[in-house]
Design an enzyme around this catalytic site. Sequence first.
Site, mmCIF file in Angstrom:
data_model
loop_
_atom_site.group_PDB
_atom_site.id
_atom_site.type_symbol
_atom_site.label_atom_id
_atom_site.label_comp_id
_atom_site.label_asym_id
_atom_site.label_seq_id
_atom_site.Cartn_x
_atom_site.Cartn_y
_atom_site.Cartn_z
ATOM 1 C CE1 TYR A 129 34.028 44.306 41.619
ATOM 2 C CE2 TYR A 129 33.203 43.580 43.647
ATOM 3 C CZ TYR A 129 34.284 43.757 42.787
ATOM 4 O OH TYR A 129 35.574 43.305 42.894
ATOM 5 C CB VAL A 161 42.565 37.968 46.944
ATOM 6 C CG1 VAL A 161 44.111 38.940 46.897
ATOM 7 C CG2 VAL A 161 42.171 37.894 45.616
ATOM 8 C CB THR A 196 42.795 41.406 35.489
ATOM 9 O OG1 THR A 196 42.057 41.098 34.554
ATOM 10 C CG2 THR A 196 43.876 40.234 35.696
ATOM 11 C CG ASN A 197 38.199 38.350 35.545
ATOM 12 O OD1 ASN A 197 38.208 39.410 35.148
ATOM 13 N ND2 ASN A 197 36.883 37.789 35.401
ATOM 14 N N GLY A 233 39.701 34.345 52.049
ATOM 15 C CA GLY A 233 38.942 34.200 50.670
ATOM 16 C C GLY A 233 40.109 33.760 49.739
ATOM 17 C CG HIS A 237 34.919 35.404 39.606
ATOM 18 N ND1 HIS A 237 35.071 35.608 41.137
ATOM 19 C CD2 HIS A 237 34.756 36.791 39.438
ATOM 20 C CE1 HIS A 237 34.896 36.841 41.452
ATOM 21 N NE2 HIS A 237 34.487 37.516 40.350
ATOM 22 C CE LYS A 262 36.091 45.796 45.014
ATOM 23 N NZ LYS A 262 36.756 45.453 46.427
#
Length: 318
Positions: free
Chosen positions: A140, A16, A168-169, A14, A183, A144
Amino acid sequence: MADKSVILVTGGTGLVGSAIKYVVENGEKRANEEWVFACSKDGDLSDTDSTRAMFEKYKPTHIIHLAAMVGGLFRNLKYNLDFFRINSKINDNVLAMSHEFKVKKVVSCLSTCIFPDKTTYPIDETMIHNGPPHNSNFGYSYAKRMIDVLNKGYNSMHGCEFTSVIPTNVYGPNDNFDLEDGHVLPGLINKAYCAERDGTEFVIWGTGAPRRQFIYSRDLARLMIWVLREYKEIDPIILSVSEAEEVSIKDAAMSVLKACDFKGKVTFDASKSDGQFKKTASNNKLRKYLPDFKFTPFDQAIKETVDWFVQNYETARK
Ligand code: NAP
Ligand code: GFB
Protein backbone atom coordinates in the site's frame (compact mmCIF):
# COMPACT_ATOMS: atom_id res chain seq x y z
CA MET A 1 -13.38 27.79 -9.56
CA ALA A 2 -15.31 30.58 -11.33
CA ASP A 3 -17.01 28.74 -14.28
CA LYS A 4 -19.22 25.66 -13.95
CA SER A 5 -17.22 22.91 -12.26
CA VAL A 6 -17.85 19.17 -12.35
CA ILE A 7 -16.13 17.71 -9.31
CA LEU A 8 -15.71 13.93 -9.55
CA VAL A 9 -15.01 12.19 -6.23
CA THR A 10 -13.59 8.75 -7.03
CA GLY A 11 -14.19 6.34 -4.15
CA GLY A 12 -17.10 8.61 -3.29
CA THR A 13 -19.17 6.05 -1.39
CA GLY A 14 -16.59 5.07 1.22
CA LEU A 15 -15.66 6.50 4.62
CA VAL A 16 -13.98 9.67 3.33
CA GLY A 17 -16.15 10.06 0.22
CA SER A 18 -19.40 9.89 2.18
CA ALA A 19 -18.04 12.49 4.63
CA ILE A 20 -17.29 14.83 1.72
CA LYS A 21 -20.85 14.21 0.43
CA TYR A 22 -22.21 15.02 3.90
CA VAL A 23 -20.22 18.28 4.13
CA VAL A 24 -21.07 19.30 0.53
CA GLU A 25 -24.77 18.68 1.15
CA ASN A 26 -24.68 20.57 4.44
CA GLY A 27 -23.55 23.99 3.29
CA GLU A 28 -20.26 23.59 1.40
CA LYS A 29 -21.68 23.21 -2.14
CA ARG A 30 -21.37 26.31 -4.37
CA ALA A 31 -23.91 27.29 -7.04
CA ASN A 32 -21.51 26.69 -9.96
CA GLU A 33 -20.49 23.20 -8.78
CA GLU A 34 -21.83 19.77 -9.75
CA TRP A 35 -20.52 17.01 -7.42
CA VAL A 36 -20.36 13.37 -8.61
CA PHE A 37 -19.68 10.62 -6.05
CA ALA A 38 -18.54 7.50 -7.94
CA CYS A 39 -17.92 3.96 -6.73
CA SER A 40 -16.76 0.77 -8.44
CA LYS A 41 -20.26 0.18 -9.86
CA ASP A 42 -19.70 3.36 -11.89
CA GLY A 43 -16.51 1.84 -13.27
CA ASP A 44 -13.55 -0.27 -12.16
CA LEU A 45 -10.71 2.26 -12.06
CA SER A 46 -8.11 -0.51 -12.08
CA ASP A 47 -9.21 -1.05 -15.71
CA THR A 48 -8.08 1.58 -18.22
CA ASP A 49 -11.11 1.30 -20.54
CA SER A 50 -13.57 1.58 -17.62
CA THR A 51 -11.66 4.60 -16.36
CA ARG A 52 -11.84 6.30 -19.76
CA ALA A 53 -15.56 5.53 -19.95
CA MET A 54 -16.13 7.18 -16.55
CA PHE A 55 -14.24 10.31 -17.69
CA GLU A 56 -16.20 10.41 -20.98
CA LYS A 57 -19.46 10.13 -19.02
CA TYR A 58 -18.79 12.78 -16.38
CA LYS A 59 -16.22 15.06 -18.11
CA PRO A 60 -14.83 16.19 -14.73
CA THR A 61 -13.10 19.56 -14.40
CA HIS A 62 -11.81 18.75 -10.91
CA ILE A 63 -11.19 15.46 -9.09
CA ILE A 64 -10.85 14.36 -5.48
CA HIS A 65 -9.26 10.94 -5.99
CA LEU A 66 -10.07 8.59 -3.09
CA ALA A 67 -10.69 5.25 -4.84
CA ALA A 68 -8.33 2.58 -3.54
CA MET A 69 -8.06 -0.86 -2.03
CA VAL A 70 -8.03 0.15 1.65
CA GLY A 71 -7.78 -1.69 4.94
CA GLY A 72 -6.38 -1.87 8.42
CA LEU A 73 -3.19 -3.51 9.64
CA PHE A 74 -4.47 -7.10 9.36
CA ARG A 75 -5.78 -6.78 5.80
CA ASN A 76 -2.49 -5.19 4.75
CA LEU A 77 -0.49 -7.99 6.36
CA LYS A 78 -2.43 -10.51 4.26
CA TYR A 79 -2.54 -8.80 0.86
CA ASN A 80 0.53 -6.56 0.39
CA LEU A 81 0.97 -7.58 -3.28
CA ASP A 82 -2.69 -6.85 -4.13
CA PHE A 83 -2.53 -3.50 -2.35
CA PHE A 84 0.47 -2.56 -4.50
CA ARG A 85 -0.78 -3.81 -7.86
CA ILE A 86 -4.44 -2.75 -7.66
CA ASN A 87 -3.73 0.70 -6.23
CA SER A 88 -0.89 1.30 -8.69
CA LYS A 89 -3.26 0.55 -11.59
CA ILE A 90 -6.04 2.75 -10.18
CA ASN A 91 -3.68 5.68 -9.59
CA ASP A 92 -1.97 5.45 -12.99
CA ASN A 93 -5.35 5.22 -14.78
CA VAL A 94 -6.94 8.13 -12.92
CA LEU A 95 -3.98 10.49 -13.38
CA ALA A 96 -3.41 9.49 -17.03
CA MET A 97 -7.10 10.15 -17.84
CA SER A 98 -6.99 13.39 -15.82
CA HIS A 99 -4.17 14.56 -18.11
CA GLU A 100 -5.89 13.27 -21.28
CA PHE A 101 -9.19 14.95 -20.36
CA LYS A 102 -7.46 18.17 -19.27
CA VAL A 103 -8.77 18.06 -15.70
CA LYS A 104 -7.87 21.40 -14.07
CA LYS A 105 -6.95 19.97 -10.66
CA VAL A 106 -6.66 16.58 -8.98
CA VAL A 107 -6.31 16.03 -5.23
CA SER A 108 -5.21 12.47 -4.40
CA CYS A 109 -4.82 10.70 -1.06
CA LEU A 110 -1.66 9.37 0.56
CA SER A 111 -1.52 8.28 4.24
CA THR A 112 0.69 8.88 7.28
CA CYS A 113 1.36 5.11 7.37
CA ILE A 114 3.49 5.33 4.21
CA PHE A 115 6.39 7.24 5.76
CA PRO A 116 9.75 5.55 6.49
CA ASP A 117 9.56 3.20 9.47
CA LYS A 118 13.00 4.28 10.70
CA THR A 119 12.60 8.02 11.03
CA THR A 120 12.88 11.02 13.31
CA TYR A 121 9.76 12.56 14.81
CA PRO A 122 7.61 14.37 14.18
CA ILE A 123 7.31 13.18 10.58
CA ASP A 124 6.73 15.92 7.99
CA GLU A 125 5.90 16.11 4.28
CA THR A 126 9.56 16.19 3.19
CA MET A 127 10.27 12.69 4.51
CA ILE A 128 8.02 10.49 2.30
CA HIS A 129 10.79 8.86 0.25
CA ASN A 130 13.55 8.79 2.91
CA GLY A 131 13.55 5.06 3.49
CA PRO A 132 11.43 1.88 3.44
CA PRO A 133 7.97 1.93 5.03
CA HIS A 134 6.90 -0.37 7.85
CA ASN A 135 6.92 -3.90 6.51
CA SER A 136 3.27 -4.55 7.50
CA ASN A 137 1.93 -2.41 4.64
CA PHE A 138 4.80 -2.01 2.15
CA GLY A 139 2.51 -2.71 -0.82
CA TYR A 140 0.00 0.00 0.00
CA SER A 141 2.78 2.41 1.01
CA TYR A 142 4.82 2.13 -2.21
CA ALA A 143 1.68 2.47 -4.34
CA LYS A 144 0.75 5.63 -2.46
CA ARG A 145 4.29 7.06 -2.75
CA MET A 146 4.04 6.64 -6.53
CA ILE A 147 1.12 9.10 -6.54
CA ASP A 148 3.58 11.78 -5.38
CA VAL A 149 6.02 10.71 -8.13
CA LEU A 150 3.25 10.81 -10.76
CA ASN A 151 2.08 14.25 -9.55
CA LYS A 152 5.59 15.67 -9.91
CA GLY A 153 5.97 14.01 -13.33
CA TYR A 154 2.71 15.33 -14.75
CA ASN A 155 3.45 18.78 -13.38
CA SER A 156 7.02 19.00 -14.70
CA MET A 157 6.19 17.51 -18.15
CA HIS A 158 2.69 18.88 -18.72
CA GLY A 159 2.07 21.58 -16.12
CA CYS A 160 -0.76 19.54 -14.55
CA GLU A 161 -2.06 20.75 -11.19
CA PHE A 162 -2.07 17.33 -9.53
CA THR A 163 -1.44 17.38 -5.78
CA SER A 164 -2.09 15.14 -2.76
CA VAL A 165 -3.03 15.15 0.91
CA ILE A 166 -1.64 12.88 3.64
CA PRO A 167 -4.42 12.05 6.12
CA THR A 168 -3.64 10.29 9.38
CA ASN A 169 -5.93 7.41 10.55
CA VAL A 170 -9.49 8.33 9.62
CA TYR A 171 -12.72 7.23 11.32
CA GLY A 172 -16.39 8.17 11.19
CA PRO A 173 -19.83 7.21 9.87
CA ASN A 174 -19.96 4.76 6.95
CA ASP A 175 -16.54 3.32 7.81
CA ASN A 176 -15.68 -0.32 7.10
CA PHE A 177 -16.50 -2.01 10.44
CA ASP A 178 -15.33 -5.46 9.29
CA LEU A 179 -13.35 -7.03 12.14
CA GLU A 180 -10.64 -8.55 9.90
CA ASP A 181 -10.31 -5.95 7.12
CA GLY A 182 -11.23 -2.68 8.83
CA HIS A 183 -9.17 -0.19 10.83
CA VAL A 184 -8.83 -0.17 14.59
CA LEU A 185 -11.59 2.26 15.63
CA PRO A 186 -14.40 0.72 13.56
CA GLY A 187 -13.19 -2.72 14.66
CA LEU A 188 -13.34 -1.72 18.32
CA ILE A 189 -16.77 -0.10 17.87
CA ASN A 190 -18.14 -3.27 16.26
CA LYS A 191 -16.63 -5.42 19.01
CA ALA A 192 -17.92 -3.18 21.83
CA TYR A 193 -21.43 -3.16 20.35
CA CYS A 194 -21.49 -6.97 20.11
CA ALA A 195 -19.91 -7.50 23.56
CA GLU A 196 -22.52 -5.22 25.16
CA ARG A 197 -25.35 -6.93 23.25
CA ASP A 198 -24.15 -10.49 23.95
CA GLY A 199 -22.69 -10.01 27.45
CA THR A 200 -19.27 -11.19 26.27
CA GLU A 201 -15.81 -9.75 26.94
CA PHE A 202 -14.31 -6.92 24.87
CA VAL A 203 -10.97 -7.90 23.31
CA ILE A 204 -8.39 -5.31 22.26
CA TRP A 205 -5.87 -6.81 19.82
CA GLY A 206 -2.15 -6.37 20.48
CA THR A 207 -0.79 -4.73 23.63
CA GLY A 208 -2.73 -1.45 23.31
CA ALA A 209 0.60 0.42 23.59
CA PRO A 210 0.98 1.68 19.96
CA ARG A 211 0.10 5.32 19.38
CA ARG A 212 -2.05 6.95 16.69
CA GLN A 213 -3.38 10.36 15.65
CA PHE A 214 -7.00 10.02 14.56
CA ILE A 215 -8.91 12.46 12.34
CA TYR A 216 -12.71 12.54 12.17
CA SER A 217 -13.85 11.93 8.57
CA ARG A 218 -16.06 15.05 8.53
CA ASP A 219 -13.12 17.24 9.61
CA LEU A 220 -10.96 15.65 6.91
CA ALA A 221 -13.73 16.30 4.39
CA ARG A 222 -13.78 20.03 5.18
CA LEU A 223 -9.99 20.17 4.86
CA MET A 224 -9.97 18.29 1.54
CA ILE A 225 -12.54 20.68 0.06
CA TRP A 226 -10.27 23.55 1.16
CA VAL A 227 -7.30 21.83 -0.54
CA LEU A 228 -9.32 21.45 -3.76
CA ARG A 229 -10.26 25.13 -3.79
CA GLU A 230 -7.28 26.95 -2.25
CA TYR A 231 -4.09 24.85 -1.93
CA LYS A 232 -1.74 25.59 -4.87
CA GLU A 233 1.32 23.41 -4.12
CA ILE A 234 2.10 20.14 -5.94
CA ASP A 235 3.88 18.87 -2.81
CA PRO A 236 1.59 16.98 -0.41
CA ILE A 237 0.15 18.38 2.83
CA ILE A 238 -0.45 16.36 6.00
CA LEU A 239 -4.05 16.58 7.24
CA SER A 240 -3.99 15.51 10.87
CA VAL A 241 -4.67 16.60 14.43
CA SER A 242 -1.57 17.81 16.26
CA GLU A 243 1.15 15.56 17.72
CA ALA A 244 -0.18 16.44 21.18
CA GLU A 245 -3.47 14.71 20.34
CA GLU A 246 -1.80 11.37 19.64
CA VAL A 247 -3.37 8.65 21.82
CA SER A 248 -2.53 5.04 22.64
CA ILE A 249 -4.69 2.27 21.18
CA LYS A 250 -5.70 1.49 24.78
CA ASP A 251 -6.85 5.07 25.41
CA ALA A 252 -8.76 5.07 22.11
CA ALA A 253 -10.45 1.80 23.12
CA MET A 254 -11.49 3.31 26.47
CA SER A 255 -13.11 6.20 24.61
CA VAL A 256 -15.05 3.69 22.50
CA LEU A 257 -16.18 1.80 25.62
CA LYS A 258 -17.35 5.05 27.23
CA ALA A 259 -19.37 5.94 24.12
CA CYS A 260 -20.90 2.42 24.10
CA ASP A 261 -21.53 2.52 27.86
CA PHE A 262 -19.81 -0.89 28.06
CA LYS A 263 -19.48 -2.29 31.57
CA GLY A 264 -18.16 -5.79 30.86
CA LYS A 265 -14.72 -7.40 30.97
CA VAL A 266 -11.87 -5.91 28.90
CA THR A 267 -8.93 -8.09 27.81
CA PHE A 268 -5.93 -7.79 25.47
CA ASP A 269 -4.95 -10.41 22.88
CA ALA A 270 -1.17 -9.90 22.71
CA SER A 271 -0.90 -12.74 20.17
CA LYS A 272 -2.17 -10.24 17.56
CA SER A 273 0.31 -7.89 15.90
CA ASP A 274 0.81 -4.34 17.20
CA GLY A 275 1.95 -3.21 13.74
CA GLN A 276 3.73 0.14 13.59
CA PHE A 277 4.36 1.49 17.10
CA LYS A 278 3.85 5.11 16.06
CA LYS A 279 3.82 7.42 13.02
CA THR A 280 3.67 10.77 14.76
CA ALA A 281 3.12 13.43 12.11
CA SER A 282 3.41 17.21 12.30
CA ASN A 283 0.49 19.36 11.13
CA ASN A 284 2.62 22.53 11.16
CA LYS A 285 2.26 23.01 7.39
CA LEU A 286 -1.54 22.82 7.70
CA ARG A 287 -1.47 25.22 10.65
CA LYS A 288 0.52 27.77 8.60
CA TYR A 289 -2.37 27.83 6.12
CA LEU A 290 -5.29 27.33 8.54
CA PRO A 291 -4.21 28.43 12.03
CA ASP A 292 -7.81 28.60 13.28
CA PHE A 293 -9.23 25.33 11.90
CA LYS A 294 -11.16 23.57 14.66
CA PHE A 295 -11.09 19.74 14.87
CA THR A 296 -14.07 17.94 16.40
CA PRO A 297 -13.14 16.76 19.94
CA PHE A 298 -12.18 13.06 19.85
CA ASP A 299 -14.77 11.83 22.39
CA GLN A 300 -17.56 13.72 20.59
CA ALA A 301 -16.57 12.31 17.19
CA ILE A 302 -16.32 8.78 18.60
CA LYS A 303 -19.82 9.16 20.10
CA GLU A 304 -21.20 10.39 16.75
CA THR A 305 -19.59 7.39 15.01
CA VAL A 306 -20.91 4.90 17.59
CA ASP A 307 -24.42 6.40 17.32
CA TRP A 308 -24.24 6.14 13.50
CA PHE A 309 -23.12 2.48 13.76
CA VAL A 310 -25.94 1.55 16.17
CA GLN A 311 -28.55 3.31 14.00
CA ASN A 312 -27.21 1.70 10.79
CA TYR A 313 -26.14 -1.69 12.16
CA GLU A 314 -28.16 -3.70 9.63
CA THR A 315 -26.63 -2.03 6.55
CA ALA A 316 -23.16 -1.01 7.78
CA ARG A 317 -20.07 -2.63 6.17
CA LYS A 318 -19.03 -5.23 8.80
P1 NAP B 1 -13.18 2.97 1.72
O1 NAP B 1 -14.20 3.34 2.73
O2 NAP B 1 -12.72 1.57 1.60
O3 NAP B 1 -13.73 3.45 0.28
C1 NAP B 1 -13.00 3.12 -0.87
C2 NAP B 1 -13.75 3.67 -2.06
O4 NAP B 1 -13.01 3.36 -3.24
C3 NAP B 1 -15.14 3.06 -2.22
O5 NAP B 1 -16.04 4.05 -2.71
C4 NAP B 1 -14.90 2.00 -3.27
O6 NAP B 1 -16.05 1.71 -4.04
C5 NAP B 1 -13.86 2.68 -4.14
N1 NAP B 1 -13.09 1.72 -4.93
C6 NAP B 1 -12.30 0.72 -4.44
N2 NAP B 1 -11.76 0.05 -5.47
C7 NAP B 1 -12.21 0.63 -6.62
C8 NAP B 1 -12.02 0.38 -8.00
N3 NAP B 1 -11.24 -0.62 -8.43
N4 NAP B 1 -12.65 1.17 -8.89
C9 NAP B 1 -13.44 2.18 -8.47
N5 NAP B 1 -13.67 2.49 -7.18
C10 NAP B 1 -13.06 1.70 -6.27
O7 NAP B 1 -11.86 3.85 1.89
P2 NAP B 1 -11.63 5.23 2.68
O8 NAP B 1 -11.23 4.91 4.07
O9 NAP B 1 -12.78 6.14 2.41
O10 NAP B 1 -10.32 5.78 1.95
C11 NAP B 1 -10.44 6.78 0.95
C12 NAP B 1 -9.04 7.24 0.61
O11 NAP B 1 -8.41 7.75 1.80
C13 NAP B 1 -8.14 6.11 0.11
O12 NAP B 1 -7.34 6.57 -0.95
C14 NAP B 1 -7.28 5.75 1.32
O13 NAP B 1 -6.03 5.22 0.91
C15 NAP B 1 -7.14 7.11 1.96
N6 NAP B 1 -6.82 7.05 3.41
C16 NAP B 1 -7.67 6.40 4.26
C17 NAP B 1 -7.34 6.34 5.63
C18 NAP B 1 -8.23 5.64 6.65
O14 NAP B 1 -7.84 5.55 7.83
N7 NAP B 1 -9.41 5.15 6.26
C19 NAP B 1 -6.18 6.96 6.10
C20 NAP B 1 -5.36 7.63 5.18
C21 NAP B 1 -5.69 7.67 3.84
P3 NAP B 1 -16.78 0.27 -3.80
O15 NAP B 1 -17.18 0.24 -2.36
O16 NAP B 1 -17.92 0.29 -4.77
O17 NAP B 1 -15.73 -0.77 -4.11
O1 GFB C 1 -6.10 0.95 12.08
P1 GFB C 1 -5.17 -0.21 12.17
O2 GFB C 1 -5.70 -1.56 11.82
O3 GFB C 1 -3.92 0.01 11.25
O4 GFB C 1 -4.61 -0.23 13.69
P2 GFB C 1 -2.59 0.88 11.45
C1 GFB C 1 -3.84 -1.33 14.11
C2 GFB C 1 -3.45 -1.16 15.57
O5 GFB C 1 -4.62 -1.25 16.41
C3 GFB C 1 -2.54 -2.31 16.00
C4 GFB C 1 -4.53 -2.42 17.24
O6 GFB C 1 -1.73 -1.87 17.06
C5 GFB C 1 -3.56 -3.33 16.49
O7 GFB C 1 -2.98 -4.30 17.37
N1 GFB C 1 -5.87 -3.00 17.40
C6 GFB C 1 -6.47 -3.29 18.58
C7 GFB C 1 -6.72 -3.30 16.40
N2 GFB C 1 -7.69 -3.82 18.38
C8 GFB C 1 -7.87 -3.82 17.01
C9 GFB C 1 -8.96 -4.21 16.18
O8 GFB C 1 -10.01 -4.69 16.64
N3 GFB C 1 -8.81 -4.04 14.82
C10 GFB C 1 -7.66 -3.51 14.28
N4 GFB C 1 -7.58 -3.33 12.93
N5 GFB C 1 -6.59 -3.14 15.06
C11 GFB C 1 -2.88 1.16 8.87
C12 GFB C 1 -2.18 0.77 7.58
O9 GFB C 1 -2.00 0.92 9.97
O10 GFB C 1 -3.18 2.55 8.88
C13 GFB C 1 -3.06 1.07 6.42
O11 GFB C 1 -1.87 -0.62 7.62
C14 GFB C 1 -3.68 2.46 6.50
O12 GFB C 1 -2.30 0.94 5.24
C15 GFB C 1 -4.13 2.84 7.88
O13 GFB C 1 -2.81 3.41 6.03
C16 GFB C 1 -4.47 4.31 7.97
O14 GFB C 1 -2.91 2.25 11.92
O15 GFB C 1 -1.63 0.07 12.24
